[in-house]
Structure formats: C-alpha cells, structure tokens
Design a protein around this motif. Structure first.
Motif, PDB file in Angstrom:
ATOM      1  N   ARG A   1       0.844  -1.189   0.000  1.00  0.00           N
ATOM      2  CA  ARG A   1       0.000   0.000   0.000  1.00  0.00           C
ATOM      3  C   ARG A   1       0.888   1.251   0.000  1.00  0.00           C
ATOM      4  O   ARG A   1       2.126   1.151   0.012  1.00  0.00           O
ATOM      5  CB  ARG A   1      -0.933  -0.035   1.204  1.00  0.00           C
ATOM      6  CG  ARG A   1      -1.768  -1.326   1.273  1.00  0.00           C
ATOM      7  CD  ARG A   1      -2.833  -1.237   2.329  1.00  0.00           C
ATOM      8  NE  ARG A   1      -3.861  -0.279   1.942  1.00  0.00           N
ATOM      9  CZ  ARG A   1      -4.827  -0.536   1.050  1.00  0.00           C
ATOM     10  NH1 ARG A   1      -4.889  -1.710   0.447  1.00  0.00           N
ATOM     11  NH2 ARG A   1      -5.723   0.380   0.754  1.00  0.00           N
ATOM     12  N   LEU A   2       0.289   2.413  -0.022  1.00  0.00           N
ATOM     13  CA  LEU A   2       1.072   3.640  -0.019  1.00  0.00           C
ATOM     14  C   LEU A   2       2.002   3.675   1.187  1.00  0.00           C
ATOM     15  O   LEU A   2       1.616   3.305   2.294  1.00  0.00           O
ATOM     16  CB  LEU A   2       0.151   4.861   0.031  1.00  0.00           C
ATOM     17  CG  LEU A   2      -0.807   5.090  -1.141  1.00  0.00           C
ATOM     18  CD1 LEU A   2      -1.527   6.417  -0.960  1.00  0.00           C
ATOM     19  CD2 LEU A   2      -0.118   5.025  -2.478  1.00  0.00           C
ATOM     20  N   HIS A   3       3.226   4.122   0.958  1.00  0.00           N
ATOM     21  CA  HIS A   3       4.194   4.173   2.047  1.00  0.00           C
ATOM     22  C   HIS A   3       5.212   5.275   1.762  1.00  0.00           C
ATOM     23  O   HIS A   3       5.326   5.765   0.639  1.00  0.00           O
ATOM     24  CB  HIS A   3       4.918   2.818   2.200  1.00  0.00           C
ATOM     25  CG  HIS A   3       5.608   2.383   0.942  1.00  0.00           C
ATOM     26  ND1 HIS A   3       4.981   1.669  -0.047  1.00  0.00           N
ATOM     27  CD2 HIS A   3       6.883   2.558   0.518  1.00  0.00           C
ATOM     28  CE1 HIS A   3       5.824   1.418  -1.034  1.00  0.00           C
ATOM     29  NE2 HIS A   3       6.976   1.956  -0.720  1.00  0.00           N
ATOM     30  N   GLY A   4       5.944   5.637   2.801  1.00  0.00           N
ATOM     31  CA  GLY A   4       7.035   6.603   2.649  1.00  0.00           C
ATOM     32  C   GLY A   4       6.589   7.912   2.016  1.00  0.00           C
ATOM     33  O   GLY A   4       5.618   8.530   2.432  1.00  0.00           O
ATOM     34  N   GLN A   5       7.330   8.354   0.994  1.00  0.00           N
ATOM     35  CA  GLN A   5       7.039   9.614   0.319  1.00  0.00           C
ATOM     36  C   GLN A   5       5.643   9.611  -0.309  1.00  0.00           C
ATOM     37  O   GLN A   5       5.009  10.664  -0.425  1.00  0.00           O
ATOM     38  CB  GLN A   5       8.086   9.887  -0.769  1.00  0.00           C
ATOM     39  CG  GLN A   5       7.916  11.214  -1.492  1.00  0.00           C
ATOM     40  CD  GLN A   5       8.005  12.419  -0.562  1.00  0.00           C
ATOM     41  OE1 GLN A   5       8.837  12.439   0.357  1.00  0.00           O
ATOM     42  NE2 GLN A   5       7.169  13.435  -0.796  1.00  0.00           N
ATOM     43  N   GLU A   6       5.148   8.425  -0.676  1.00  0.00           N
ATOM     44  CA  GLU A   6       3.801   8.348  -1.249  1.00  0.00           C
ATOM     45  C   GLU A   6       2.749   8.863  -0.266  1.00  0.00           C
ATOM     46  O   GLU A   6       1.796   9.540  -0.668  1.00  0.00           O
ATOM     47  CB  GLU A   6       3.476   6.910  -1.647  1.00  0.00           C
ATOM     48  CG  GLU A   6       4.322   6.394  -2.802  1.00  0.00           C
ATOM     49  CD  GLU A   6       4.125   4.913  -3.060  1.00  0.00           C
ATOM     50  OE1 GLU A   6       4.580   4.426  -4.117  1.00  0.00           O
ATOM     51  OE2 GLU A   6       3.542   4.228  -2.193  1.00  0.00           O
ATOM     52  N   LEU A   7       2.922   8.552   1.001  1.00  0.00           N
ATOM     53  CA  LEU A   7       1.979   9.038   2.013  1.00  0.00           C
ATOM     54  C   LEU A   7       2.057  10.558   2.161  1.00  0.00           C
ATOM     55  O   LEU A   7       1.044  11.222   2.361  1.00  0.00           O
ATOM     56  CB  LEU A   7       2.246   8.357   3.354  1.00  0.00           C
ATOM     57  CG  LEU A   7       1.845   6.881   3.446  1.00  0.00           C
ATOM     58  CD1 LEU A   7       2.318   6.291   4.762  1.00  0.00           C
ATOM     59  CD2 LEU A   7       0.331   6.728   3.302  1.00  0.00           C
ATOM     60  N   VAL A   8       3.264  11.087   2.040  1.00  0.00           N
ATOM     61  CA  VAL A   8       3.436  12.545   2.098  1.00  0.00           C
ATOM     62  C   VAL A   8       2.727  13.187   0.915  1.00  0.00           C
ATOM     63  O   VAL A   8       1.984  14.169   1.065  1.00  0.00           O
ATOM     64  CB  VAL A   8       4.934  12.911   2.095  1.00  0.00           C
ATOM     65  CG1 VAL A   8       5.107  14.436   2.045  1.00  0.00           C
ATOM     66  CG2 VAL A   8       5.636  12.332   3.319  1.00  0.00           C
ATOM     67  N   ASP A   9       2.945  12.624  -0.278  1.00  0.00           N
ATOM     68  CA  ASP A   9       2.300  13.167  -1.471  1.00  0.00           C
ATOM     69  C   ASP A   9       0.786  12.995  -1.408  1.00  0.00           C
ATOM     70  O   ASP A   9       0.030  13.861  -1.862  1.00  0.00           O
ATOM     71  CB  ASP A   9       2.852  12.482  -2.733  1.00  0.00           C
ATOM     72  CG  ASP A   9       4.292  12.853  -3.015  1.00  0.00           C
ATOM     73  OD1 ASP A   9       4.707  13.962  -2.635  1.00  0.00           O
ATOM     74  OD2 ASP A   9       5.016  12.031  -3.615  1.00  0.00           O
ATOM     75  N   PHE A  10       0.343  11.879  -0.833  1.00  0.00           N
ATOM     76  CA  PHE A  10      -1.091  11.655  -0.670  1.00  0.00           C
ATOM     77  C   PHE A  10      -1.722  12.755   0.170  1.00  0.00           C
ATOM     78  O   PHE A  10      -2.776  13.310  -0.186  1.00  0.00           O
ATOM     79  CB  PHE A  10      -1.337  10.290  -0.025  1.00  0.00           C
ATOM     80  CG  PHE A  10      -2.740  10.089   0.480  1.00  0.00           C
ATOM     81  CD1 PHE A  10      -3.777   9.783  -0.393  1.00  0.00           C
ATOM     82  CD2 PHE A  10      -3.031  10.219   1.834  1.00  0.00           C
ATOM     83  CE1 PHE A  10      -5.075   9.609   0.075  1.00  0.00           C
ATOM     84  CE2 PHE A  10      -4.323  10.041   2.311  1.00  0.00           C
ATOM     85  CZ  PHE A  10      -5.343   9.740   1.426  1.00  0.00           C
ATOM     86  N   GLU A  11      -1.109  13.091   1.285  1.00  0.00           N
ATOM     87  CA  GLU A  11      -1.661  14.127   2.161  1.00  0.00           C
ATOM     88  C   GLU A  11      -1.696  15.480   1.453  1.00  0.00           C
ATOM     89  O   GLU A  11      -2.667  16.238   1.577  1.00  0.00           O
ATOM     90  CB  GLU A  11      -0.855  14.223   3.458  1.00  0.00           C
ATOM     91  CG  GLU A  11      -1.016  13.020   4.382  1.00  0.00           C
ATOM     92  CD  GLU A  11      -2.453  12.825   4.862  1.00  0.00           C
ATOM     93  OE1 GLU A  11      -3.193  13.839   4.942  1.00  0.00           O
ATOM     94  OE2 GLU A  11      -2.834  11.689   5.164  1.00  0.00           O
ATOM     95  N   LYS A  12      -0.647  15.787   0.703  1.00  0.00           N
ATOM     96  CA  LYS A  12      -0.619  17.051  -0.043  1.00  0.00           C
ATOM     97  C   LYS A  12      -1.743  17.091  -1.069  1.00  0.00           C
ATOM     98  O   LYS A  12      -2.447  18.098  -1.207  1.00  0.00           O
ATOM     99  CB  LYS A  12       0.735  17.220  -0.746  1.00  0.00           C
ATOM    100  CG  LYS A  12       1.903  17.483   0.183  1.00  0.00           C
ATOM    101  CD  LYS A  12       3.201  17.614  -0.608  1.00  0.00           C
ATOM    102  CE  LYS A  12       4.388  17.861   0.302  1.00  0.00           C
ATOM    103  NZ  LYS A  12       5.659  17.933  -0.477  1.00  0.00           N
ATOM    104  N   ARG A  13      -1.908  15.995  -1.807  1.00  0.00           N
ATOM    105  CA  ARG A  13      -2.928  15.954  -2.852  1.00  0.00           C
ATOM    106  C   ARG A  13      -4.334  15.941  -2.259  1.00  0.00           C
ATOM    107  O   ARG A  13      -5.269  16.480  -2.855  1.00  0.00           O
ATOM    108  CB  ARG A  13      -2.692  14.732  -3.738  1.00  0.00           C
ATOM    109  CG  ARG A  13      -1.390  14.793  -4.526  1.00  0.00           C
ATOM    110  CD  ARG A  13      -1.469  15.820  -5.641  1.00  0.00           C
ATOM    111  NE  ARG A  13      -0.167  16.112  -6.220  1.00  0.00           N
ATOM    112  CZ  ARG A  13      -0.002  16.673  -7.424  1.00  0.00           C
ATOM    113  NH1 ARG A  13      -1.063  16.990  -8.152  1.00  0.00           N
ATOM    114  NH2 ARG A  13       1.203  16.920  -7.875  1.00  0.00           N
TER     115      ARG A  13
END
Length: 281
Positions: free
Chosen positions: A250-262
C-alpha cells in the motif's frame, strides 16, 4: 489498439485493492491516492500499478458541473437523495458511484512517451479482454444521451456501461475507468438527469451539458445477461495478472506525504468549486 500488456512488461505489477468502501473516507482520497501513485510510478520509485476502488452513494462532479447556473440547488438535491458529492481533479462530467460500480486505475510512467489516446486505448483493450468470454461486442465511441459522454464510452449494442478519464501528474499517468458492473444503469442515469434539470432549470449554462436519456445506460450484468458482482470482476482482474509477480504494498514513505498534499488540494478544489457550500464526502 494499444495492448495493455505493453505497459506492464516489467518485473512485477503493483496491485492495490481499495474496493472496500470503508477503506477510504471519500472519493477525494481515491483521487489523491492515484496522484500519489502517479508521482511514485512516474519517478521510477514504484512499478506500474493497478488500483481498484469503490465508493458508495457518491456523485463525482466535473469542474463544468460546478458552474451550473443553479449548482447549489442541484447539489442539495443530491445530498437529499443521500449522495455525497466530490469534484474530481481529472476530466469529465458527473458520474454515479455506488457499491455496484468498480473503479479501476492504471498508473503508468513515461508521460512524454505515451500519447493521451494510447492510454485510453490500453484501458479499452484491457476491458475487452477481461470480458471476452461473455461478449465480443464491447465498443468504444461516444454514447449521446449518457452521462459524462466521451469518445471512450464503453458500450454493448449502443448501451453504455463504463467511461474512462485520464489524469497526468508530473511524469505519471492515471487512466481511470468506472465499470457499472451490477444494478440498474438507467436508474443511475435518472439521478444525473435530475441533477442537470435542477442545475439548469431550462437555461443553457456556460457548458454544453448533456441531455440525459436514461435508456442509453445499463450495467454490464444487464447487457450480457449474466449476474456479475463487483467481486466477480475483481477475481477476473486478478486472474488477468497470473503471468506477473504482484506487489500488494500500500502507499508508504514519500507516497503518504504526497497523498496528504494531494488530499489537501482536493479539499481546497472542492471548496473553491462549490463556493460556500460544504462538500459532502
């Protein structure tokens, strides 16, 4: 026609199943998830991905829908009918999501090398292959009278059951399809018909909004005469990937950061699009 396998010819496919409607709080989070994945896939940090998602009682609106002359009343009508509303960040107009509608996203890299048409055709080819044992009559062309009409409407004998949109984020691509698998397609169309009638009240509006004819739409189950469920289609999708090692991370690491921004961007987009109305969902 672009063979979908051309885009998944690496060592493995990333497969994310968000089809439990309780996994994500709203469709905003699904669009944010696809954006985060597109950034990751486009930068080479992730393999190309397929993501499945389902949201119950949600009307996904396009930016032009938010410019209806009487959009506040139209959105209130949807809320009265029990639907959440979300303004999407990809192209298109209003569509209905519920537990009988399965959304599938192809998340692909190399945005500069993949023509927009190629991305659409890859999804068309995939769906045709996915249901080849049930029908060879799936075609892609605009179904006038359907909701969210476009060149890549998928239909059988002129009755639409699916539509495709596409979003490009940095070097990644999200090709998104909604598949009306089960339930009554015409009934869903009547909801959107009522939305536009309330939102226009006979006026022209600033966009060429579709005149909905509910009989132009049916579910795939209705069209092939076979009782299909979303779970049945999920199994077909997994079976189509038997030749590929699958990564279910599942989403992890930088992906989670980008998810929150988006996600924040989606919230702000919705507030801006719907003015003082508080978007549900």
């Amino acid at each position: 026609m672009s063979d979908w396998k051309n885009f998944f010819n690496k060592s493995h496919i990333r497969y994310i199943d968000d089809s439990d409607p309780t996994q994500l709080s709203s469709a905003m989070e699904s669009f944010a998830s696809d954006d985060a994945l597109a950034i990751s896939v486009g930068s080479g940090q992730s393999a190309p991905a397929m993501r499945l998602w389902v949201h119950d009682k949600t009307i996904v609106l396009g930016i032009p829908d938010a410019k209806l002359p009487y959009v506040d009343d139209a959105v209130k009508l949807l809320h009265t009918l029990g639907y959440n509303t979300v303004v999407r960040n990809s192209g298109g107009l209003a569509v209905v999501l519920d537990t009988g509608v399965l959304n599938l996203s192809f998340i692909l890299p190399d945005v500069k090398k993949v023509a927009i048409r190629t991305g659409y055709e890859a999804m068309v080819h995939y769906v045709q292959e996915l249901f080849r044992d049930l029908t060879d009559r799936i075609e892609a062309f605009e179904i006038v009278g359907s909701y969210c009409p476009g060149d890549y409407d998928l239909s059988i004998d002129g009755k639409k059951f699916a539509g495709i949109s596409q979003r490009r984020v940095k070097n990644g691509i999200a090709v998104q399809i909604y598949l009306c698998v089960e339930g009554d397609g015409a009934w869903r169309a009547k909801v959107i018909q009522a939305f536009y009638e309330q939102g226009l009240r006979g006026e022209a509006g600033v966009f060429n909004y579709p005149t909905i004819e509910p009989n132009t739409m049916q579910s795939l189950s209705q069209l092939v005469g076979v009782k299909l469920s979303v779970n049945d289609v999920k199994k077909r999708i997994l079976d189509s990937l038997t030749d590929y090692p699958i990564d279910t991370a599942r989403l992890h690491g930088q992906e989670l950061v980008d998810f929150e921004k988006r996600k924040i961007q989606m919230i702000e987009r919705n507030k801006k699009a719907l003015g003082l109305m508080t978007p549900k969902g």
